[in-house]
Design an enzyme around this catalytic site. Structure first.
Site, PDB file in Angstrom:
ATOM      1  N   LYS A  12       0.843  -1.198   0.000  1.00 21.75           N
ATOM      2  CA  LYS A  12       0.000   0.000   0.000  1.00 21.75           C
ATOM      3  C   LYS A  12       0.877   1.246   0.000  1.00 21.75           C
ATOM      4  O   LYS A  12       1.842   1.344   0.742  1.00 21.75           O
ATOM      5  CB  LYS A  12      -0.900   0.000   1.242  1.00 21.75           C
ATOM      6  CG  LYS A  12      -1.788   1.231   1.330  1.00 21.75           C
ATOM      7  CD  LYS A  12      -2.355   1.350   2.735  1.00 21.75           C
ATOM      8  CE  LYS A  12      -2.942   2.699   3.023  1.00 21.75           C
ATOM      9  NZ  LYS A  12      -2.064   3.830   2.862  1.00 21.75           N
TER      10      LYS A  12
ATOM     11  N   LEU B 296      -4.191  -0.281   7.026  1.00 18.90           N
ATOM     12  CA  LEU B 296      -3.221   0.768   7.309  1.00 18.90           C
ATOM     13  C   LEU B 296      -3.912   2.107   7.122  1.00 18.90           C
ATOM     14  O   LEU B 296      -4.821   2.243   6.312  1.00 18.90           O
ATOM     15  CB  LEU B 296      -2.021   0.665   6.351  1.00 18.90           C
ATOM     16  CG  LEU B 296      -1.140  -0.575   6.497  1.00 18.90           C
ATOM     17  CD1 LEU B 296      -0.126  -0.631   5.357  1.00 18.90           C
ATOM     18  CD2 LEU B 296      -0.436  -0.576   7.835  1.00 18.90           C
ATOM     19  N   ASP B 297      -3.473   3.103   7.860  1.00 20.78           N
ATOM     20  CA  ASP B 297      -4.057   4.433   7.749  1.00 20.78           C
ATOM     21  C   ASP B 297      -3.757   5.057   6.385  1.00 20.78           C
ATOM     22  O   ASP B 297      -2.839   4.649   5.680  1.00 20.78           O
ATOM     23  CB  ASP B 297      -3.525   5.344   8.862  1.00 20.78           C
ATOM     24  CG  ASP B 297      -4.026   4.940  10.233  1.00 20.78           C
ATOM     25  OD1 ASP B 297      -5.137   4.368  10.311  1.00 20.78           O
ATOM     26  OD2 ASP B 297      -3.320   5.196  11.220  1.00 20.78           O
ATOM     27  N   PHE B 298      -4.510   6.088   6.059  1.00 21.02           N
ATOM     28  CA  PHE B 298      -4.413   6.799   4.785  1.00 21.02           C
ATOM     29  C   PHE B 298      -2.991   7.285   4.515  1.00 21.02           C
ATOM     30  O   PHE B 298      -2.490   7.179   3.401  1.00 21.02           O
ATOM     31  CB  PHE B 298      -5.399   7.976   4.806  1.00 21.02           C
ATOM     32  CG  PHE B 298      -5.457   8.766   3.536  1.00 21.02           C
ATOM     33  CD1 PHE B 298      -6.040   8.238   2.397  1.00 21.02           C
ATOM     34  CD2 PHE B 298      -4.944  10.049   3.485  1.00 21.02           C
ATOM     35  CE1 PHE B 298      -6.109   8.966   1.217  1.00 21.02           C
ATOM     36  CE2 PHE B 298      -5.011  10.791   2.315  1.00 21.02           C
ATOM     37  CZ  PHE B 298      -5.596  10.247   1.175  1.00 21.02           C
TER      38      PHE B 298
ATOM     39  N   THR C 199      -0.085   6.148   5.647  1.00 21.78           N
ATOM     40  CA  THR C 199       0.991   5.189   5.863  1.00 21.78           C
ATOM     41  C   THR C 199       1.114   4.270   4.651  1.00 21.78           C
ATOM     42  O   THR C 199       0.207   4.170   3.837  1.00 21.78           O
ATOM     43  CB  THR C 199       0.746   4.320   7.119  1.00 21.78           C
ATOM     44  OG1 THR C 199      -0.492   3.634   6.964  1.00 21.78           O
ATOM     45  CG2 THR C 199       0.715   5.151   8.372  1.00 21.78           C
TER      46      THR C 199
END
Length: 125
Positions: free
Chosen positions: A68, A104-106, A108
């Protein structure tokens, strides 16, 4: 392997457990030609039809990995039109659905795992 019909249909189709439960309650599922309203046990080889669609046998679960990038969301739908990891992953035609194992956060980046079976996710997390 014997499974509850709810599990069997969910694993072999794109429907969620909630949708399958609703279809069962509405009498829209049958096993070997007999309508069922209950979450009965079924075995491989039984013909299951739900909402007019024949449910195929369950395929072996598959695991996928994806790196990602920052700025990608881990969600199936975004009301703001932002890029999702599901827009980037090439999903083979024989995979009914893909479920993220964790998220995972936006802002990261990193390795994400995806499974074709929700039960695998409970084991992997």
């Amino acid at each position: 392997m014997a499974l509850k019909i709810l599990t069997r249909i969910t694993r072999a189709s794109k429907w969620s457990r909630r949708n399958v439960f609703k279809l069962l309650r509405e009498g829209k599922c049958s096993v070997d030609g007999t309508v069922t309203f209950e979450n009965i046990t079924v075995v491989p080889g039984q013909k299951i039809v739900c909402d007019g669609q024949e449910i195929p046998e369950i395929k072996s679960p598959r695991l996928f990995r994806y790196h990602k990038q920052r700025g990608e969301l881990v969600t199936l739908r975004d009301t703001h039109g932002r890029t999702s990891v599901f827009d980037k992953i090439p999903i083979p035609d024989d995979v009914q659905k893909l479920i993220a194992v964790g998220r995972l956060d936006f802002d990261t980046e990193g390795l994400l795992l995806f499974s074709s079976c929700g039960d695998d996710n409970n084991i992997n997390t």
